[in-house]
Design a protein around this motif. Structure first.
Motif, PDB file in Angstrom:
ATOM      1  N   ARG A  54     -15.171 -14.350  36.726  1.00 34.00           N
ATOM      2  CA  ARG A  54     -16.612 -14.350  36.663  1.00 34.00           C
ATOM      3  C   ARG A  54     -17.236 -14.619  35.325  1.00 34.00           C
ATOM      4  O   ARG A  54     -17.931 -13.569  34.666  1.00 34.00           O
ATOM      5  CB  ARG A  54     -17.494 -13.090  37.511  1.00 34.00           C
TER       6      ARG A  54
ATOM      7  N   SER B 128     -25.433  -5.345  33.173  1.00 30.46           N
ATOM      8  CA  SER B 128     -24.269  -5.998  33.608  1.00 30.46           C
ATOM      9  C   SER B 128     -24.582  -6.373  34.981  1.00 30.46           C
ATOM     10  O   SER B 128     -25.343  -6.514  35.665  1.00 30.46           O
ATOM     11  CB  SER B 128     -23.126  -5.278  33.243  1.00 30.46           C
ATOM     12  N   PHE B 129     -23.219  -6.739  35.645  1.00 25.18           N
ATOM     13  CA  PHE B 129     -23.160  -7.155  37.052  1.00 25.18           C
ATOM     14  C   PHE B 129     -21.924  -6.585  37.673  1.00 25.18           C
ATOM     15  O   PHE B 129     -21.075  -6.422  37.052  1.00 25.18           O
ATOM     16  CB  PHE B 129     -22.921  -8.671  37.136  1.00 25.18           C
TER      17      PHE B 129
ATOM     18  N   GLY C 107     -22.109 -10.143  41.817  1.00 28.62           N
ATOM     19  CA  GLY C 107     -23.270 -10.772  41.127  1.00 28.62           C
ATOM     20  C   GLY C 107     -24.362  -9.956  41.267  1.00 28.62           C
ATOM     21  O   GLY C 107     -25.501  -9.779  40.628  1.00 28.62           O
TER      22      GLY C 107
ATOM     23  N   SER D  53     -26.774  -6.601  40.332  1.00 29.19           N
ATOM     24  CA  SER D  53     -27.191  -5.949  39.074  1.00 29.19           C
ATOM     25  C   SER D  53     -26.487  -4.775  38.720  1.00 29.19           C
ATOM     26  O   SER D  53     -26.276  -3.844  39.816  1.00 29.19           O
ATOM     27  CB  SER D  53     -28.737  -5.825  38.922  1.00 29.19           C
TER      28      SER D  53
ATOM     29  N   ASP E 210     -19.206 -16.730  34.155  1.00 32.67           N
ATOM     30  CA  ASP E 210     -20.570 -16.784  34.235  1.00 32.67           C
ATOM     31  C   ASP E 210     -21.321 -15.641  33.974  1.00 32.67           C
ATOM     32  O   ASP E 210     -22.259 -15.653  33.526  1.00 32.67           O
ATOM     33  CB  ASP E 210     -20.957 -17.561  35.602  1.00 32.67           C
ATOM     34  N   LEU E 211     -20.995 -14.644  34.755  1.00 32.97           N
ATOM     35  CA  LEU E 211     -21.468 -13.211  34.654  1.00 32.97           C
ATOM     36  C   LEU E 211     -21.207 -12.513  33.492  1.00 32.97           C
ATOM     37  O   LEU E 211     -22.176 -11.973  32.774  1.00 32.97           O
ATOM     38  CB  LEU E 211     -21.056 -12.418  35.898  1.00 32.97           C
TER      39      LEU E 211
ATOM     40  N   LYS F 100     -23.620 -13.328  30.728  1.00 38.91           N
ATOM     41  CA  LYS F 100     -25.060 -12.945  30.904  1.00 38.91           C
ATOM     42  C   LYS F 100     -25.264 -11.386  30.705  1.00 38.91           C
ATOM     43  O   LYS F 100     -26.369 -10.863  30.963  1.00 38.91           O
ATOM     44  CB  LYS F 100     -25.697 -13.239  32.458  1.00 38.91           C
TER      45      LYS F 100
ATOM     46  N   LEU G   5     -15.543  -8.656  33.853  1.00 34.13           N
ATOM     47  CA  LEU G   5     -16.033  -9.632  34.782  1.00 34.13           C
ATOM     48  C   LEU G   5     -15.127 -10.866  34.613  1.00 34.13           C
ATOM     49  O   LEU G   5     -14.937 -11.775  35.460  1.00 34.13           O
ATOM     50  CB  LEU G   5     -17.417 -10.132  34.404  1.00 34.13           C
TER      51      LEU G   5
ATOM     52  N   ARG H 214     -18.971  -7.685  40.473  1.00 30.94           N
ATOM     53  CA  ARG H 214     -18.132  -9.031  40.645  1.00 30.94           C
ATOM     54  C   ARG H 214     -18.889  -9.744  41.488  1.00 30.94           C
ATOM     55  O   ARG H 214     -18.616 -11.111  41.586  1.00 30.94           O
ATOM     56  CB  ARG H 214     -16.811  -8.545  41.045  1.00 30.94           C
TER      57      ARG H 214
END
Length: 277
Positions: free
Chosen positions: A176, A200-201, A205, A207, A178-179, A182, A171, A203
């Motif tokens: 990313r 996780s995420f 956003g 899930s 920001d992701l 998280k 990420l 790219r």
């Protein structure tokens, strides 16, 4: 020189010799296989060539057992069942081997964290010859390789930690951050039961729910999956994936499986819940 069947004593000696070299190999120490063969030939009535081939047989047994094997000793599958018994005797008398800490450590740097080779899952196009595959699956079932890996909490936790670092790295590399901040290690923070280990995420956003299964063995090593994990996979098909880490004690490699899992693997019930009427 003897050309007859190997005795239990001979098998035990050569298996112990093999594991002594394997320990050094995993530690990154240089090996002199030829010298080891000659020393063993002085102790048993076998040729150096026969000893070398027997070492390749041991590699085959270890591959079937979902274990790593000696570098440069390709598995040779024409072996007697007594050799399989000798390998299991050694492993049963050295439980610390099976439960050992993984040879690699969870990476901390961005570059190192990205070092997991992601490839396609095993398919019919790359499976071993049927006779070899049947032999390896028989040994794996008999020795409950899947159950052993499932019970090895040190291995499982190390695998999850490695995938956690990998996900964050991917990420961040995609811009990313920001992701990446998280991404959660759900099984560590909340305990087992969610049906996945890491939240996780993608790219974009979306899930990405990851169930990690780790082995030191090859890509076809069997694994356990719980009823709850299967249920979550079905309920959240678009988000859930199984991240299979293999060859973990050397250079971790991986592939991903997306639901429905029975499109990729054969699911076999191994236990039943008993309740009173």
């Amino acid at each position: 020189m003897s050309n007859g069947p190997w005795t239990d004593e001979e098998n035990d000696l050569i298996v112990a010799d093999y594991f002594a070299m394997l320990v050094d190999d995993l530690a990154g120490k240089p090996l002199n296989k030829a010298a080891s063969y000659r020393q063993l030939a002085d102790r048993i009535d076998r040729s150096v060539k026969a000893i070398e081939y027997k070492h390749q047989n041991i590699s085959a047994v270890l591959k079937a057992l979902g274990e790593t094997w000696l570098t440069g000793l390709a598995p040779a599958f024409n072996f007697q069942s007594s050799l399989e018994d000798a390998v299991l005797r050694w492993m049963n008398s050295h439980p610390e081997w099976v439960l050992r800490a993984p040879g690699n450590r969870p990476p901390t740097g961005l570059h190192d964290a990205a070092q997991i080779w992601i490839g396609p899952p095993p398919t019919l196009s790359n499976q071993p010859p049927p006779q070899e595959l049947d032999l390896m699956l028989r040994i794996a079932r008999k020795s409950d390789v899947a159950g052993r890996d499932e019970r090895n909490r040190v291995l499982g936790r190390a695998g999850e930690e490695r995938v956690l670092a990998y996900e964050r790295s991917v990420l961040r590399s995609a811009g990313r951050d920001d992701l990446a901040r998280k991404v959660r290690w759900v099984s560590e923070e909340d305990g087992d039961g969610a049906g996945y280990d890491i939240a996780s995420f993608e790219r974009d956003g979306r899930s990405r729910l990851i169930e990690v299964k780790t082995t030191n063995g090859w890509d076809r090593t069997p694994f356990h999956i719980t009823r709850n994990e299967l249920a979550v996979a079905e309920e959240r098909r678009a988000e859930w994936c199984l991240f299979r880490l293999w060859n973990f004690s050397r250079e971790p490699k991986a592939f991903e499986l997306r639901p429905p899992l029975d499109a990729h693997v054969s699911l076999t019930a191994t236990s039943y819940r008993a309740s009173f009427h």
